[in-house]
Design a protein around this motif. Structure first.
Motif: not given
Length: 352
Positions: A191, A218, A222, A267, A270, A272-273
């Motif tokens: 995170y 995120s 997501s 959420y 990181i 799912r960035e």
């Protein structure tokens, strides 16, 4: 304080409108992008009063020094012809334009000025924590307690009214703060931002303090696929920002604004960035769904059928948004289809 008190969620089918209260260092203005004229759909419950004029909090301007009175009268100068404003050459105008664009692009996104408090773990017996850089542990008064070494795993667990971090006995509420470029890990998930730990009743709570920009990187990644049409990604970014702002101004709990699960919006830190997600979030920075100056709790779900079942048809279908985007609709048109009677509001940073 009882951190285990029942959290009552607002009715899922209600469009919640909150007056804009303002955010430190930014002003709130409405972007005049009218989505669709008309009233809010019949049956929509405006839970909170709407204020048409949003509060603006601009950065304080530096006052000019008081003028010093002259000690003696000055002679009146003879009038002279006023000098004409200098005419810029096309090259100078282009240089000014580039310099202005470069200055604006160097500023942080307005989303970076809004801090979300996201519960990423609630009521757990213990947690493995590490940071990518050295990190400082503070108590709730901002007093430094200890330093954590980079890439070292620490076990956090409640011990009476304390947080025990390995062998260290700390207060019941502590903040772990990596460097601005650092990450923290709760278990295997990374995170951005800071980590608040709360020990109470033999359990541990973990809350991520993260700026809205990183939060949306995120959430959007997501909730939908980064391979989607960019207009659908922009619509999702605005819906997610509006939903997040609703809980930023009316938190579900005194310790955090919003949860991180499907009960709210997903959420995952990181993991799912993606570049396409970042571009969609940044292209719509500060934009949210608004009704007469208030923030709409912009509900959404995967399909039209789920929206109908869960929200009585009042919300955005993510797959429907994708279909509209693939047909050539832009994100404003997509939002107007699912949130009729609203407009796009925008939070802007104001300069004096």
């Amino acid at each position: 304080m009882n951190w285990q008190q029942t959290i009552k969620r607002l009715k899922p089918y209600t469009w919640v409108m909150l007056p804009l209260l303002g955010v430190v260092a930014v002003g709130v203005v409405l972007a005049r992008q009218l989505l669709l004229s008309g009233a809010v759909p019949a049956g929509a419950n405006l839970t909170y009063p709407i204020e048409r004029d949003a509060t603006k909090l601009a950065a304080a301007s530096i006052p000019s020094p008081d003028a010093t009175p002259a000690t003696q009268a000055s002679p009146t100068p003879s009038p002279t012809p006023s000098a004409a404003a200098p005419t810029l050459t096309p090259e100078q105008e282009e240089l000014n334009r580039r310099n202005t664009e470069e200055f604006l692009s160097s500023l942080p996104s307005v989303d970076s000025l809004i801090e979300m408090r996201v519960a990423i773990a609630t009521g757990i017996p213990s947690a493995a924590i590490r940071t990518s850089t050295d990190a400082v542990v503070f108590d709730e008064n901002g007093e430094q307690l200890q330093t954590l070494s980079a890439e070292t795993t620490y076990t956090a667990q409640p011990s009476g009214n304390s947080v025990q971090l390995n062998s260290a006995q700390l207060p019941s509420v502590v903040m772990i703060d990596p460097s601005p470029q650092g990450l923290f890990y709760l278990g295997d998930r990374g995170y951005r931002g800071r980590l608040l730990l709360i020990a109470e009743g033999g359990n541990l709570w973990a809350v991520n303090f993260v700026d809205m920009r990183s939060y949306l990187y995120s959430v959007v990644g997501s909730e939908v696929s980064p391979s989607w049409n960019v207009e659908a990604l922009k619509a999702q970014a605005i819906a997610a920002r509006s939903y997040g702002l609703t809980y930023h101004f009316k938190p579900v709990h005194s310790a955090y604004d919003i949860g991180s699960t499907e009960r709210y919006q997903v959420y995952r830190g990181i993991e799912r960035e993606a570049d396409t997600i970042r571009q969609a979030v940044d292209a719509t920075a500060g934009e949210f769904v608004s009704y007469e100056g208030g923030i709409v709790e912009s509900l959404y779900a995967a399909s039209d059928a789920i929206v109908m079942e869960a929200f009585q048809g009042r919300g955005m279908s993510q797959l429907g948004a994708l279909d509209l985007a693939n047909q050539g609709y832009n994100y404003q048109q997509i939002l107007s289809n699912y949130y009729p009677g609203t407009e796009v509001g925008r939070i802007k940073q104001e300069f004096e």
